[in-house]
Enzyme design. Structure first.
Site, PDB file in Angstrom:
ATOM      1  CD  GLU A   1      -9.133  -5.592  -7.951  1.00  0.00           C
ATOM      2  OE1 GLU A   1      -8.662  -4.362  -8.770  1.00  0.00           O
ATOM      3  OE2 GLU A   1     -10.302  -5.842  -7.764  1.00  0.00           O
TER       4      GLU A   1
ATOM      5  CB  THR B   1     -14.562  -9.684 -10.138  1.00  0.00           C
ATOM      6  OG1 THR B   1     -14.957  -8.158 -10.425  1.00  0.00           O
ATOM      7  CG2 THR B   1     -13.487 -10.128 -10.738  1.00  0.00           C
TER       8      THR B   1
HETATM    9  N1  HSE Z   1      -9.285  -9.191 -15.085  1.00  0.00           N
HETATM   10  C1  HSE Z   1     -10.115  -9.294 -14.417  1.00  0.00           C
HETATM   11  C2  HSE Z   1     -11.210 -10.147 -14.898  1.00  0.00           C
HETATM   12  C3  HSE Z   1     -10.639  -7.783 -14.161  1.00  0.00           C
HETATM   13  O1  HSE Z   1     -11.641  -9.912 -16.061  1.00  0.00           O
HETATM   14  O2  HSE Z   1     -11.683 -11.055 -13.844  1.00  0.00           O
HETATM   15  C4  HSE Z   1     -11.701  -7.623 -13.220  1.00  0.00           C
HETATM   16  O3  HSE Z   1     -11.322  -7.498 -11.766  1.00  0.00           O
END
Ligand code: HSE
Length: 308
Positions: free
Chosen positions: A129, A182
């Protein structure tokens, strides 16, 4: 002894409004299929990717990187081939990279007789990830592996809590076909938050968890608010406010950004409400020139699974 497994690795919704980087839940109407094969030739090889254009080089592929992390830790006397049949668009906000990262380690673990528990598998998947989102977090990975709602209590040491899922809870997702990376949607977030907002946020996280434990849909509704992240990220998602308004006006318990967006999720009590919400948010996006997909899904309490 089986040498090959076909698996379904589900999409997930991370953050769940108030639980940035710690809360998530698992979907069942969308996910990737993967085939993992044990080979005599040592090493980890990504041999096929269908659906989206993703790298075949193991070290550049999310599923390859998590698989390598596990492979290098265990040093098994065999190798693995990974085929990925991707349905979850990368950059969709519903855990595309998490599904890949989880799928490879879950299947390898099954093929090797389960040397690792799910928390240990999450730790390997974090490595995969991380190459997609440029930082380590597990809020999409944990629900994909464990199913249901999960809370990442701590990253170091990694501790994951499984939160009960009320039986009549359904998710509606709208995925506008634009990509938000992201890493970029993390870069716009403030490094500090006002104490007043922090107090509101942790009160909502606590009460959301309590609502999930006690099947209290009205408390869940009153807790699904995000005063810290959503005000910043919602600017990246066209028509977010209109979608949210439509979802809430049509009976959703809450509505927010799924993960880092652009997908938007709503939670509803009962399938009928969730479908009603789907129609309402479809109407909003139908008036725009942005293509979109919608999904309605029961919360998937099983997580990643072997397909017969
Ligand atoms: N918690 C993470 C974010 C989830 O909101 O950036 C996305 O990978």
């Amino acid at each position: 002894m089986t040498n090959e497994l076909k698996i379904f690795s589900p999409a997930t919704v991370a953050n769940v409004s108030c639980g940035f980087d710690v809360l998530g839940f698992c979907l069942d109407s969308i996910g990737d299929n993967m085939v993992i094969r044990k080979t005599n030739k040592k090493g980890v090889f990504v041999t096929k990717v269908e659906g989206f254009d993703l790298p075949l080089e193991t070290e550049l592929n999310v599923a390859g990187v998590s698989a390598l992390a596990m492979y290098n830790a265990l040093k098994p006397d065999c190798g693995f081939e990974i085929e990925i049949y991707k349905n979850i668009k990368p950059g969709s906000g519903i855990g595309s990279s998490a599904a890949s990262a989880v799928g490879s380690v879950f299947a390898m673990n099954e093929l090797l007789g389960r040397p690792y528990n799910k928390t240990e598998l999450t730790a390997f998947a974090i490595k995969g990830e991380a190459i997609a989102s440029k930082c380590e977090h597990a809020d999409n990975l944990a629900p994909a592996l464990f199913g249901g709602f999960t809370l990442v209590k701590s990253m170091s040491p990694l501790e994951i809590l499984q939160i009960p899922t009320p039986n009549n809870l359904y998710a509606t997702i709208i995925h506008p076909q634009i990509e938000i990376k992201t890493s970029e949607s993390r870069a716009i977030l403030p490094k500090q938050v006002p104490l007043e907002d922090a107090i509101t946020q942790w009160s909502n996280v606590g009460s959301l968890i309590h609502g999930l434990h006690t099947n209290d849909y009205q408390l869940i509704k009153r807790s699904l608010h995000d005063v810290i992240i959503e005000p910043h990220r919602s600017k990246l998602i066209p028509h977010f406010n209109d979608v949210k308004k439509a979802a809430l006006n049509h009976g959703a318990l809450g509505c927010g950004i799924s993960g880092s967006g652009p997908s938007i999720f709503a939670l509803s009590e009962g399938l009928e409400h969730a479908e009603h919400v789907e129609n309402a948010i479809k109407t909003v996006y139908s008036k725009t020139n942005i293509a979109f997909e919608t999904y309605v899904s029961k919360i998937n309490t099983e997580g990643v699974k072997i397909l017969e």
